[in-house]
Write a protein that holds these residues in place. Structure first.
Motif, PDB file in Angstrom:
ATOM      1  N   VAL A   1       0.838  -1.203   0.000  1.00  0.00           N
ATOM      2  CA  VAL A   1       0.000   0.000   0.000  1.00  0.00           C
ATOM      3  C   VAL A   1       0.874   1.254   0.000  1.00  0.00           C
ATOM      4  O   VAL A   1       0.581   2.221  -0.715  1.00  0.00           O
ATOM      5  CB  VAL A   1      -0.986  -0.018   1.190  1.00  0.00           C
TER       6      VAL A   1
ATOM      7  N   GLU B   1       0.786   4.225  -2.739  1.00  0.00           N
ATOM      8  CA  GLU B   1       0.643   5.634  -2.364  1.00  0.00           C
ATOM      9  C   GLU B   1       1.751   6.483  -2.977  1.00  0.00           C
ATOM     10  O   GLU B   1       1.523   7.599  -3.430  1.00  0.00           O
ATOM     11  CB  GLU B   1       0.644   5.778  -0.842  1.00  0.00           C
TER      12      GLU B   1
ATOM     13  N   VAL C   1      -4.329   1.077 -10.379  1.00  0.00           N
ATOM     14  CA  VAL C   1      -5.107   0.615  -9.229  1.00  0.00           C
ATOM     15  C   VAL C   1      -5.886  -0.644  -9.577  1.00  0.00           C
ATOM     16  O   VAL C   1      -5.960  -1.575  -8.776  1.00  0.00           O
ATOM     17  CB  VAL C   1      -6.027   1.733  -8.683  1.00  0.00           C
TER      18      VAL C   1
ATOM     19  N   TYR D   1     -12.082  -3.213  -3.725  1.00  0.00           N
ATOM     20  CA  TYR D   1     -10.795  -2.529  -3.573  1.00  0.00           C
ATOM     21  C   TYR D   1     -10.622  -1.420  -4.605  1.00  0.00           C
ATOM     22  O   TYR D   1     -10.067  -0.371  -4.301  1.00  0.00           O
ATOM     23  CB  TYR D   1      -9.628  -3.518  -3.653  1.00  0.00           C
TER      24      TYR D   1
ATOM     25  N   HIS E   1      -9.962   2.378  -3.506  1.00  0.00           N
ATOM     26  CA  HIS E   1      -8.665   2.989  -3.794  1.00  0.00           C
ATOM     27  C   HIS E   1      -8.628   3.771  -5.108  1.00  0.00           C
ATOM     28  O   HIS E   1      -7.557   4.145  -5.558  1.00  0.00           O
ATOM     29  CB  HIS E   1      -7.571   1.917  -3.807  1.00  0.00           C
TER      30      HIS E   1
ATOM     31  N   LEU F   1      -4.603   6.660  -0.305  1.00  0.00           N
ATOM     32  CA  LEU F   1      -5.070   5.355   0.179  1.00  0.00           C
ATOM     33  C   LEU F   1      -5.170   5.373   1.691  1.00  0.00           C
ATOM     34  O   LEU F   1      -4.408   6.037   2.377  1.00  0.00           O
ATOM     35  CB  LEU F   1      -4.075   4.262  -0.229  1.00  0.00           C
TER      36      LEU F   1
END
Length: 132
Positions: free
Chosen positions: A40, A44, A68, A118, A122, A130
């Motif tokens: 993650v 980001e 993503v 998800y 996101h 995120l």
């Protein structure tokens, strides 16, 4: 992006890598949550760096949506691996799981729904950062 692709590849190939004796971040990880945080964090960073480029906002958004969408598969695979920890005292021990526990079938309806979840969570257009 190479880091995130490598982690995802290792997640999807964990059974094959274990059988071949290949050591990866996944096969040697004791806690999937640590791997998830790295995954993650890397996403980001990709979002942040992309937003700093001089491309148009729509171009950046199109690129990030594509990234993503791909990365959500890795998030689902992380869920599958993390579920295994319940059977081994909250420690990921790749050698103790059988094939069916290490294979992430992305085409299963439940996993398709997780991918959609998800992606919505996101999506860089609606959520600029995120949330872990």
């Amino acid at each position: 992006m190479g880091c995130i692709w490598q982690i995802e590849n290792d997640l999807l190939d964990v059974y094959k890598d274990r059988e071949a004796g290949i050591r990866t971040l996944v096969t040697t990880s004791g806690k999937i949550e640590i791997l998830r945080k790295k995954y993650v964090q890397t996403l980001e960073e990709i979002i942040s760096l992309t937003n700093k480029t001089c491309y148009t906002k729509s171009g950046k958004n199109h690129f990030l949506e594509s990234i993503v969408l791909f990365v959500t598969v890795g998030l689902v695979a992380l869920d599958v691996m993390e579920k295994n920890e319940k059977f081994t005292n909250s420690i990921f021990q790749v050698e103790k799981y059988d094939r069916k526990n290490l294979i992430c079938d992305i085409e299963k309806p439940v996993n398709i729904l997780k991918i959609i979840h998800y992606f919505a969570k996101h999506n860089p257009i609606s959520i600029p950062k995120l949330k872990s």
